[in-house]
Design a protein around this motif. Structure first.
Motif, PDB file in Angstrom:
ATOM      1  N   CYS A 171       0.765  -1.145  -0.082  1.00 46.53           N
ATOM      2  CA  CYS A 171       0.010  -0.037  -0.122  1.00 46.53           C
ATOM      3  C   CYS A 171       0.829   1.339   0.024  1.00 46.53           C
ATOM      4  CB  CYS A 171      -0.790   0.041   1.138  1.00 46.53           C
ATOM      5  SG  CYS A 171      -2.291  -1.273   1.198  1.00 46.53           S
ATOM      6  N   SER A 175       0.550   3.928  -2.881  1.00 48.83           N
ATOM      7  CA  SER A 175       0.335   5.389  -2.537  1.00 48.83           C
ATOM      8  C   SER A 175       1.313   6.555  -2.845  1.00 48.83           C
ATOM      9  CB  SER A 175      -0.088   5.660  -0.894  1.00 48.83           C
ATOM     10  OG  SER A 175       1.209   5.205  -0.220  1.00 48.83           O
ATOM     11  N   PHE A 180      -2.851  10.395  -3.280  1.00 50.99           N
ATOM     12  CA  PHE A 180      -4.613  10.254  -2.953  1.00 50.99           C
ATOM     13  C   PHE A 180      -5.359  11.315  -3.290  1.00 50.99           C
ATOM     14  CE2 PHE A 180      -2.150   8.399   0.760  1.00 50.99           C
ATOM     15  CZ  PHE A 180      -2.589   6.970   0.894  1.00 50.99           C
ATOM     16  N   PRO A 201      -2.904   6.728   4.332  1.00 54.24           N
ATOM     17  CA  PRO A 201      -2.257   5.495   4.291  1.00 54.24           C
ATOM     18  C   PRO A 201      -3.008   4.523   5.320  1.00 54.24           C
ATOM     19  CG  PRO A 201      -0.668   6.999   4.622  1.00 54.24           C
ATOM     20  CD  PRO A 201      -1.822   7.860   4.561  1.00 54.24           C
ATOM     21  N   LEU A 204      -6.323   3.592   3.488  1.00 52.97           N
ATOM     22  CA  LEU A 204      -5.922   2.704   2.507  1.00 52.97           C
ATOM     23  C   LEU A 204      -5.623   1.034   2.794  1.00 52.97           C
ATOM     24  CD1 LEU A 204      -5.215   2.227  -0.336  1.00 52.97           C
ATOM     25  CD2 LEU A 204      -2.958   2.961   0.063  1.00 52.97           C
ATOM     26  N   LYS A 222      -7.137   5.367  -9.066  1.00 50.15           N
ATOM     27  CA  LYS A 222      -7.033   6.913  -8.781  1.00 50.15           C
ATOM     28  C   LYS A 222      -8.455   7.581  -8.764  1.00 50.15           C
ATOM     29  CE  LYS A 222      -4.653  10.796  -7.916  1.00 50.15           C
ATOM     30  NZ  LYS A 222      -3.718  11.199  -6.900  1.00 50.15           N
TER      31      LYS A 222
END
Length: 357
Positions: A171, A175, A180, A201, A204, A222
């Protein structure tokens, strides 16, 4: 003249069981009865198949399952039968079927599973086949096919079950590459079940874990800021597209947390777009439909970003079919009133099967 025998299959084991019941109720109630004889086959949440001879009004509530006249029934995979096998009081009988209308959503309904069985049966059925259904259900496959055909989608990444042991690092990498906010989705899940919005984070990682509870692959996209549009595509050899509709939510901007819409109540047709953009949106929907080898009908979701970029979101080969759902509303504006639309869906399925080999 004998009526055409159509078996409507509804219910199923997916989390969209209720949506299937709602669609099936409207479909059964509006199929022209002067032309078709409807045979109802319901699938319970536990996967039991039942021939249901009762009142259509009891389907939406789920009361149909407790009807004492329900009997075990399955679609025969033997093309010699071309029908359903009914087991009642220790006796087995076969009821011939001319065409099948599967109204199933999500896993084991729109992912190619039921379509494979129907292919074996030799009975014509409404909608896309096994491969197209599986590819449209699996969001990673949809992305890959769109990439190959040059049809733009949101920037995306895939996480597989093999990477679960290092999910935090995975992740973090994604990211860093994408930034984000992000949308996290199970690769194989109907509608937006298990889908979450992530803007940091922590959310996510949490969203990825939720998505993995629904499938063994997770797609991260996205987040798209812009307007959301819908196009219906209809047909087999020469499919054509509907007018463009717009989901008018949050003042023409798509709300990433609004994953509960189950009808076309927030759909505006035609969308407020210049003619050249309307044509571009319709052509993109039609090209995506053809690229994935879809058949019969589909609802295509697209975005136009705040920067004016057109992106394909997803293709639903088994969308909601209530009279006020998105696909029927789009087709109604094209001159297909609901009962007429259902008639043409069945008619085209039979004609397509007669041409196939």
């Amino acid at each position: 003249m004998a009526k055409i025998k159509v078996a409507v299959i509804f219910g199923g084991i997916s989390r969209e069981h209720e949506l299937s019941l709602a669609s099936a109720s409207d479909v059964i109630g509006n199929i022209p009865k002067d032309k078709y004889e409807v045979i109802c086959i319901g699938i319970t949440r536990k996967g039991r198949w039942l021939y249901y001879p009762g009142d259509v009004a009891d389907i939406v509530s789920g009361k149909w399952e407790t009807n004492p006249d329900c009997t075990s029934a399955v679609i025969s995979p033997d093309p010699l039968h071309r029908g359903i096998i009914i087991l009642e009081n220790g006796e087995v009988s076969v009821r011939k079927i001319d065409v099948i209308f599967p109204i199933l959503h999500g896993k084991s309904g729109a992912d190619g599973t039921i379509q494979g069985l129907l292919d074996l049966s030799g009975i014509p059925y409404v909608g896309s086949g096994l491969l197209a259904s599986a590819s449209c259900m699996d969001k990673s496959h949809t992305h890959m096919v769109m990439d190959d055909f040059g049809i733009k989608t949101a920037e995306w990444r895939l996480i597989t079950q093999r990477e679960l042991s290092d999910i935090e690092e995975c992740c973090k990498k994604i990211s860093t590459e994408m930034g984000f906010p992000l949308i996290v989705k199970p690769a194989n899940s109907g509608s937006d079940v298990g889908t979450r919005f992530a803007d940091n984070p922590t959310t996510l990682v949490s969203a990825v874990k939720v998505a993995f509870s629904n499938d063994n692959k997770v797609v991260i996209e996205k987040f798209i800021s812009g307007r959301k549009f819908e196009v219906g595509v209809f047909g087999y050899d020469s499919p054509y597209s509907s007018y463009v509709g717009e989901i008018t939510d949050n003042k023409y901007h798509y709300n990433p947390r609004n994953f509960k819409a189950v009808s076309g109540d927030d759909l505006t047709v035609p969308a407020d777009l210049p003619n050249d953009i309307q044509l571009k949106v319709r052509d993109t929907a039609l090209n995506a439909f053809k690229a994935l080898n879809c058949k019969g009908f589909a609802r295509v979701d697209l975005f136009i970003t705040d920067d004016g970029e057109l992106l394909l979101n997803k293709i639903g080969v088994s969308p909601g079919l209530r009279h006020n759902s998105v696909f029927p509303k789009l087709m109604n504006h094209l001159g297909f009133p609901y009962p007429y639309l259902l008639d043409k869906m069945l008619e085209n399925a039979i004609e397509n099967a007669e041409r196939s080999y």
